[in-house]
Each structure stands twice: as structure tokens, then as C-alpha cells.
Design an enzyme around this catalytic site. Sequence first.
Site, mmCIF file in Angstrom:
data_model
loop_
_atom_site.group_PDB
_atom_site.id
_atom_site.type_symbol
_atom_site.label_atom_id
_atom_site.label_comp_id
_atom_site.label_asym_id
_atom_site.label_seq_id
_atom_site.Cartn_x
_atom_site.Cartn_y
_atom_site.Cartn_z
ATOM 1 N N ASP A 12 -25.611 36.601 109.517
ATOM 2 C CA ASP A 12 -26.584 36.352 110.597
ATOM 3 C C ASP A 12 -27.192 34.954 110.522
ATOM 4 O OD1 ASP A 12 -26.248 39.075 111.355
ATOM 5 O OD2 ASP A 12 -27.620 39.637 109.759
ATOM 6 N N LYS A 15 -23.833 31.750 113.111
ATOM 7 C CA LYS A 15 -22.512 31.122 113.127
ATOM 8 C C LYS A 15 -21.892 31.112 114.530
ATOM 9 C CE LYS A 15 -21.044 34.008 109.953
ATOM 10 N NZ LYS A 15 -22.297 34.664 109.558
ATOM 11 N N GLY A 39 -21.623 40.529 114.423
ATOM 12 C CA GLY A 39 -22.034 40.530 115.836
ATOM 13 C C GLY A 39 -22.851 39.295 116.114
ATOM 14 N N HIS A 40 -22.594 38.667 117.228
ATOM 15 C CA HIS A 40 -23.475 37.570 117.606
ATOM 16 C C HIS A 40 -23.522 37.398 119.114
ATOM 17 C CE1 HIS A 40 -19.645 35.506 116.471
ATOM 18 N NE2 HIS A 40 -19.747 35.152 117.729
ATOM 19 N N GLN A 221 -19.932 37.537 108.396
ATOM 20 C CA GLN A 221 -20.849 37.866 107.283
ATOM 21 C C GLN A 221 -21.284 36.575 106.563
ATOM 22 O OE1 GLN A 221 -17.799 40.156 107.353
ATOM 23 N NE2 GLN A 221 -19.096 41.139 108.857
HETATM 24 P P1 IMP Z 1 -20.338 47.057 105.937
HETATM 25 O O1 IMP Z 1 -19.698 45.724 106.080
HETATM 26 O O2 IMP Z 1 -20.595 47.756 107.233
HETATM 27 O O3 IMP Z 1 -19.638 47.927 104.936
HETATM 28 O O4 IMP Z 1 -21.809 46.834 105.313
HETATM 29 C C1 IMP Z 1 -21.998 46.359 103.981
HETATM 30 C C2 IMP Z 1 -23.214 45.443 103.915
HETATM 31 O O5 IMP Z 1 -22.953 44.236 104.610
HETATM 32 C C3 IMP Z 1 -24.466 46.017 104.557
HETATM 33 O O6 IMP Z 1 -25.592 45.579 103.828
HETATM 34 C C4 IMP Z 1 -24.476 45.399 105.938
HETATM 35 O O7 IMP Z 1 -25.768 45.337 106.498
HETATM 36 C C5 IMP Z 1 -23.950 44.017 105.615
HETATM 37 N N1 IMP Z 1 -23.265 43.360 106.747
HETATM 38 C C6 IMP Z 1 -22.027 43.601 107.210
HETATM 39 N N2 IMP Z 1 -21.746 42.785 108.237
HETATM 40 C C7 IMP Z 1 -22.808 42.001 108.420
HETATM 41 C C8 IMP Z 1 -23.097 40.923 109.308
HETATM 42 O O8 IMP Z 1 -22.296 40.503 110.146
HETATM 43 N N3 IMP Z 1 -24.339 40.373 109.179
HETATM 44 C C9 IMP Z 1 -25.218 40.772 108.243
HETATM 45 N N4 IMP Z 1 -24.997 41.760 107.382
HETATM 46 C C10 IMP Z 1 -23.792 42.370 107.465
#
Ligand code: IMP
Length: 418
Positions: A12, A15, A39-40, A221
Amino acid sequence: MNAVLVGLQWGDEGKGKVIDYLCQKHDVIVRFQGGNNAGHTVVVQGKKFVFHLIPSGILREEKICAIGNGVVVDPKVLIEEITALKSQGIKITPENFKVSPLCHVIFPYHKMIDTLREKKRLHKIGTTKRGIGPCYVDKVTRCGIRMIDFIDSKSFAEKLKDNIINQNYIFRKVYGFKGFSFEEVYAEYNALAKKIKPYVCDLVDYFYKSRDKKFLFEGAQGTFLDIDFGTYPFVTSSSVITSNACLGSGLSFIPVSKYIGVAKAYTTRVGEGPFPTELNGKYLDYFRNKGVEFGATTGRPRRCGWLDLVLLRRAVILNNITELVITKLDVLDGLKKIKVCLGYKRSGKVLTEFPYDLSGIKPVYKEFDGWSGSVCQARKFSDLPKNARSYVEFIESFLGVKAKFISVGEKRESVLKK
Ligand code: IMP
């Protein structure tokens, strides 16, 4: 020059907006990991565009956007995203949008197991429940369904049946959940496969032939969600750092010389896990409200904290960052004092090495004076108030990397080149 762009914090970092800006100078934008956990939102002339899978470069007609083999694709989300963007007048055709046949596909049982496993965990991760981790698990245990299998109805039926039998057994035995009907999932997803098929393209071959074009690899991420180098186990299930760009796209014949790291002017995190500079009370409210710090994918309120330069320095090294982009500087506009973390203490002792376990860490801060007025209208570095310039210059000198761009608002044009 080909470039890889990654987030330097916990995701977040803004990007999407940076990619939208940088892709002006690139022909091809490729995602190489993650899925619709990312997501953005990009705002162009007052119109909002939401992205989870498709690179935001698609907003510019002449660009080619691709989803590399390292990405896990939820076909439902992909079709929804294509439909929404098309309805907003964006051109998406097999000519300008391509999906690798080697991407693994997310099914309803992945999302369900993500949710059920999380409920049972002793230490919750706070996943996005999008089925990302379980889909990568299937890839590694060699029972995943790739795009190439998915778009071939016979092969898809065979592989799906095998997976559903196995998953249903686990669902019933471990979680007391009845599971999924093969017929229902097959009917729904086979229809989606037909819609996706035209976009599936051997990226290695296609891009090898167009290797003279300028490539931009788009990371999702952030560094500290990396499966290896992040704050494990509170991480995502893919490698998010720059070195995965080649592996996650198969395009190792594209020489990369620019490694762009994006960092917010403060820090945020969604989900569980350690966060040394985390704030509570009035400062948390300030950042959350002023920075609109709510997850673009799940809507969850983000945790907020001061800028952590110890983490950023580590991220700069891990990603071999050659230039920085600082985002959301405008969010600091209203603060009288701004803190920055320059070191860590544990049990009263200053740490001299980067700790693998960030829990129980106390930050050592340096305090900066804030600035009066707003940075939102600045379009040149010299337009910024003196204290804002000092803040940026301090970050650069601490990290040993120059900031190339600074974002000062959500609009496409709210970026200043340094
Ligand atoms: P997962 O990727 O859904 O398995 O989540 C694992 C961890 O990564 C969690 O803490 C999510 O909140 C975090 N996470 C996954 N994708 C994003 C992102 O695009 N932005 C921020 N946090 C993310």
C-alpha cells in the site's frame, strides 16, 4: 531502460499511481507475483479506476500489459476487472493484455481454506482471504491448475475433480464443512475459462520477439511481506522483491538496470505482525483519516506509524534499489512534529544488527519540525516548504539513494520530479 518497481514497506505504498506515471516511458508492464490480494486506485480526470490484477498501465492505450507466470489468478476477479474497465471506456484486447499460460488459478476451495485455516490458527496472519496462500501451496505440492490446464476443458475437468475430491475430504474431516460440488464449480469456471482464453499467450516467446521494447515490472505487496525476507509468518506467500521479477515473468533475457523502490512518507500495515513504529490514539486517527488508510482490497483499516528508516535501509539493500519514490508527503502537512525511526532498542539496548524478530522492539526516533501550508500544489522540489525538503533530503542521505519522484496528492498530476 527496463525497470523493476517494488514496495519497500508492508504494501500500500501507492505503487499503482507511480506505475501509472512511470509507464509513460515504458512499452510493456508486467506483474510477476501475488494476486488479487493487491489493490489500488488510480484517479484520472476525476474518474476512479480500481485494479487488483491488471497493471494500471492499461489506462494508456498504446501500452501492453501482462500477467506473468508468478501471479496467481482468480478468474472471477479478472473477468470482473476486465468488464468494469471496459465499461469505463478502457480498451482491453488480446493485443494489449496478455496472461501467461503458466499462472496458477484460484478456485473457491482456495478461498474457503484460507478463511477456515485462518480461523483455526493459533497466531492469525490476517490474510486477505483471497485464496492466495492456498493456491501457491497447490502450485508447490504440484496439484495446482495452471491457465494452460484451465482453458482446456478436458484437462480442466480431470484436474478439478481430483482436487475437489481431495479438498472436500479435508474440509469434512478437519473443518466440518461439506465442501464443493465438482459439477457446480466446473460449470461456473469453465465458462470463465472461455472468456479468459483469448488473452492467454506464451509470454516468453511473445516478449522475446519484442525484447527491444522497454519493460516495467510491477511488484505487488511490499518488501516486509516477502515470503523469505519479510516478517515471517506475517507475510504473503510469494517473493515480492526485485530479484523475483525475472522468475515470475520468465523474461530473464530482458536486462534490468533500474530498481525503483516506493515508500510512503510514513508507514502502514494491514493484517497482523510486528510493527515497531506503530501509533495509537490521536496520531493513528490523524494518519488513517488524512491518508485514507483503509485497504483497497478488503476495506480493513490500516495500522499506521512513523517512517521507519531501519526497515527502509534493509529494503533498499534487499532490492538493490537505485532510485526512490516517496509517496503521500501531503499527509504530513498538518503535523507540527514528525518522527522518524533511525534505530531499534531491545531491553533498553540499542541493536547494532538488523533483528530477524521485530517483536518487542522499541524505536529510536529523530524528530523533525513540520511545515506550514500544503505541499499538494508543488510540482518542483523547490516548490516544497524548506522543512519538507529537509525531511526528504534526510531520508535520501540515510538510505544513500536519491528520490526521483515525490507524490503529493491522489491525482495523476500530483507528482513532482526531483
Ligand atoms: P495474503 O496475501 O492474503 O495471504 O495475506 C498475507 C498478509 O499480507 C496479510 O497481512 C495481508 O494483509 C497482507 N497483504 C497481502 N496483500 C497486500 C497488499 O497488497 N497490501 C498490503 N497488505 C497486503
